[in-house]
Enzyme design. Structure first.
Site, mmCIF file in Angstrom:
data_model
loop_
_atom_site.group_PDB
_atom_site.id
_atom_site.type_symbol
_atom_site.label_atom_id
_atom_site.label_comp_id
_atom_site.label_asym_id
_atom_site.label_seq_id
_atom_site.Cartn_x
_atom_site.Cartn_y
_atom_site.Cartn_z
ATOM 1 N N TYR A 113 26.040 52.480 48.432
ATOM 2 C CA TYR A 113 27.359 51.907 48.185
ATOM 3 C C TYR A 113 28.402 53.012 48.286
ATOM 4 C CZ TYR A 113 31.047 49.369 45.576
ATOM 5 O OH TYR A 113 32.215 48.775 45.175
ATOM 6 N N LYS B 85 26.822 49.771 52.191
ATOM 7 C CA LYS B 85 27.966 48.937 51.849
ATOM 8 C C LYS B 85 29.212 49.810 51.964
ATOM 9 C CE LYS B 85 30.230 46.570 47.982
ATOM 10 N NZ LYS B 85 30.174 46.278 46.529
#
Length: 303
Positions: free
Chosen positions: A136, A164
């Site tokens: 992330y 992400k």
């Protein structure tokens, strides 16, 4: 189950009782409703799930309940957001035992690492589990960038599968694909750059506002997947005022208020967050009510 790493993965909220204890039944209800609305997977205990406001045992209880209610219909990916690598390893191992299908792994909280420390953190957690991992990247929130140098150093870690991407610069999607080809599956992670990411090659979207408007989110990604950019733009333009909320510091409160207005959950949050109030509450309420009244016709017909 494999994660699939494509489509709409809402970052689901954690629901609380009036005393702010975990409401497992309501949390499962939110998760079940999203699956029934056609999402491709769930991210539990990300930012919208208030991960860092939860006790260790609460996290494990929530994950166990999510795996139970989803019952294999879609992948369940859990956030790994801990203050140090030791805690992250422990949670990753427990998540695998509890039946999670994947991990969304964040940098360690509070401390801002150097690249070599970031690499060591990610590698150590990945080596502790066989679960597939999405890294992330959110430089505005976590003050560290998962740059190409970091990803290159981790390219040999087989279970690091996806990224992400929540940097607000859409050029990142092209740069990552140019640098790594299909080595990592890229997900759009910032709601108001989602369509740009999909157009530039992202495989999917980790979304906040999907929790309030799942049908439109699914239809947006479906339109992009079939190359119907006119339809995708139509939905995106309708959605954009709300999608901007995902880039604000009060995104959790805004998303949970939107859920409440749409009859999908409660706005209760744990301190230090407080529910929206005053002019901000009125502003977000008006935005959600307007969006609800002008939902794209296809979504209204499907409802």
């Amino acid at each position: 189950m494999t994660t699939g790493w494509k489509g709409v993965f809402p970052a689901v909220t954690t629901q609380f009782n009036e005393d702010l204890s975990i409401d497992i039944s309501a949390t499962q209800g939110v998760q079940d409703a999203l699956v029934n609305d056609g999402v491709n997977g769930l991210i539990v205990m990300g930012t919208c799930g208030e991960n860092n406001s939860l006790d260790p045992e609460e996290k494990r209880t929530i994950l166990k309940a999510a795996v139970e209610v989803v019952n294999g219909r879609v992948p369940v990916v859990t956030g790994v957001s801990e203050f140090d690598t030791r805690r992250a390893v422990a949670y990753a191992r427990d998540a695998e035992k509890l039946g999670a299908d994947g991990l969304m792994l964040l940098p360690a909280m509070v401390y801002v690492p150097k690249p070599e420390e970031l690499i060591a953190h990610f590698r150590t957690v990945a080596e502790a589990t066989s679960l597939p991992i999405m890294l992330y990247n959110n430089p505005p929130a976590y003050r560290v960038n998962i740059g190409a140098d970091v990803l290159q150093a981790l390219a040999d870690v087989p279970n690091i599968k996806a990224v992400k991407e929540s940097a607000p610069d859409p050029r990142r999607f092209t740069d990552l694909i140019n640098a790594f080809g299909d080595r990592f599956d890229i997900f759009a992670g910032l709601d108001d750059v989602a369509l740009e990411g999909l157009m530039l090659g992202a495989k999917g979207w980790v979304s906040g506002l999907t929790s309030a408007f799942p049908q439109e989110s699914v239809q947006l990604v479906a339109a992009a997947e079939r190359g119907d950019w006119e339809e995708a733009r139509r939905i995106y333009r309708w959605f954009m005022p709300l999608l901007h909320l995902d880039a604000e510091h009060d995104l959790v409160q805004s998303i949970k208020l939107a859920e409440q207005i749409m009859g999908r959950g409660s706005e209760r949050v744990r301190m230090p967050r407080l529910p929206l109030s005053g002019a901000r509450r009125a502003e977000v309420t008006a935005m959600v009510e307007k969006a609800a009244a002008t939902r794209p016709s296809k979504a209204r017909q499907a409802a």
